[in-house]
Design a protein around this motif. Structure first.
Motif, mmCIF file in Angstrom:
data_model
loop_
_atom_site.group_PDB
_atom_site.id
_atom_site.type_symbol
_atom_site.label_atom_id
_atom_site.label_comp_id
_atom_site.label_asym_id
_atom_site.label_seq_id
_atom_site.Cartn_x
_atom_site.Cartn_y
_atom_site.Cartn_z
ATOM 1 N N THR A 144 0.908 -0.993 0.086
ATOM 2 C CA THR A 144 -0.333 0.218 -0.196
ATOM 3 C C THR A 144 1.292 1.114 0.048
ATOM 4 O O THR A 144 2.467 1.677 -0.033
ATOM 5 N N ASN A 145 0.180 1.895 0.091
ATOM 6 C CA ASN A 145 0.596 4.165 -0.178
ATOM 7 C C ASN A 145 1.608 3.966 1.330
ATOM 8 O O ASN A 145 1.079 5.373 1.783
ATOM 9 N N LEU A 146 1.176 3.212 2.909
ATOM 10 C CA LEU A 146 1.391 3.045 4.268
ATOM 11 C C LEU A 146 2.622 3.627 4.357
ATOM 12 O O LEU A 146 2.645 4.766 5.082
ATOM 13 N N ARG A 147 3.392 3.480 3.680
ATOM 14 C CA ARG A 147 4.856 4.220 4.134
ATOM 15 C C ARG A 147 4.404 5.879 3.850
ATOM 16 O O ARG A 147 5.215 6.350 4.519
ATOM 17 N N LEU A 148 4.059 6.344 2.837
ATOM 18 C CA LEU A 148 4.220 7.629 2.779
ATOM 19 C C LEU A 148 3.298 8.153 3.552
ATOM 20 O O LEU A 148 2.979 9.288 3.792
ATOM 21 N N ILE A 149 2.029 7.189 3.445
ATOM 22 C CA ILE A 149 1.125 8.566 5.231
ATOM 23 C C ILE A 149 1.668 8.490 5.387
ATOM 24 O O ILE A 149 1.515 9.515 6.762
#
Length: 222
Positions: free
Chosen positions: A143-148
């Motif tokens: 997912t884009n969780l790292r960016l979030i």
């Protein structure tokens, strides 16, 4: 026994006790992993359902009530609450990673709109809480969780959910590799068996995270 001495593997049997943990609510997130309806549904046969009965009991009597309390306590402290769930974006599931296409337990064709793929009602996310949909075991990789997390200034992540030896462990390792501080809450998670749960906690403790109880983690907030 406190979190400082519990869940020691062979590697850390004689290691010094870690420093006290202090969590700043402004830079801490709670990540609830894969506590979805499908995992509480009966299996295909009565025999298989009976084999999974200890897991169902732990989920209903321990994991879900404790996680509900943890979510509530984090909301009171203004800690960001985030949910990760397994679901595919294409109806035929061809967007899933290889690990989720292999035959056996890990094979799960779960289009994102199906009721089975939703978070259990007892832990329903609020309208302003982030829910990431993953087609991999790791919530960070898929997912884009790292960016979030980086965008919100998060430095520490409290992890809970299922399954300890699969998606939880994969997510914890990814978070540690990205230099987040990680705490895993023992009594807010489960594997298929208690033995698998405990063994995985011993493997990831001290190097990828610190394993703590619900009561302990609530004392870490500044």
């Amino acid at each position: 026994m406190s979190w400082k001495t519990a869940y020691r593997s062979f590697y850390y049997a004689g290691a010094e006790e870690p420093d006290d943990i202090a969590l700043d609510p402004e830079t801490t997130a709670l990540l609830v992993i894969d506590i979805q309806n499908t995992y509480l549904d009966p299996k295909d046969t009565p025999e298989e359902t009976a084999r999974w009965q200890p897991f169902y009991e732990r989920m209903r009597k321990t994991v879900i009530p404790n996680t509900a309390r943890l979510i509530d306590e984090c909301r009171k402290r203004k800690v960001e609450v985030i949910f990760a769930r397994i679901a595919c974006l294409k109806p035929d599931g061809r967007d899933r990673s290889l690990s989720q296409k292999k035959p056996g337990f890990n094979y799960l064709l779960l289009p994102k709109e199906l009721p089975e793929g939703q978070i259990v009602p007892e832990l329903e996310p609020r309208s302003d809480e982030i829910v990431v949909t993953k087609t991999t075991d790791s919530a960070l990789t898929g997912t884009n969780l790292r960016l979030i997390l980086h965008n919100m200034g998060i430095k520490d992540v409290i992890c809970c959910g299922i399954f300890t030896d699969q998606c939880v462990s994969s997510t914890v390792r990814s978070l540690a590799d990205e230099s987040f501080g990680v705490v895993v809450v023992d009594d807010c998670g489960a594997a298929a068996t208690d033995d698998l749960h405990r063994r995985e906690l011993e493997i990831i403790n001290m190097i990828y995270c610190h394993v703590v109880s619900l009561e302990e983690v609530l004392t870490f907030f500044r």
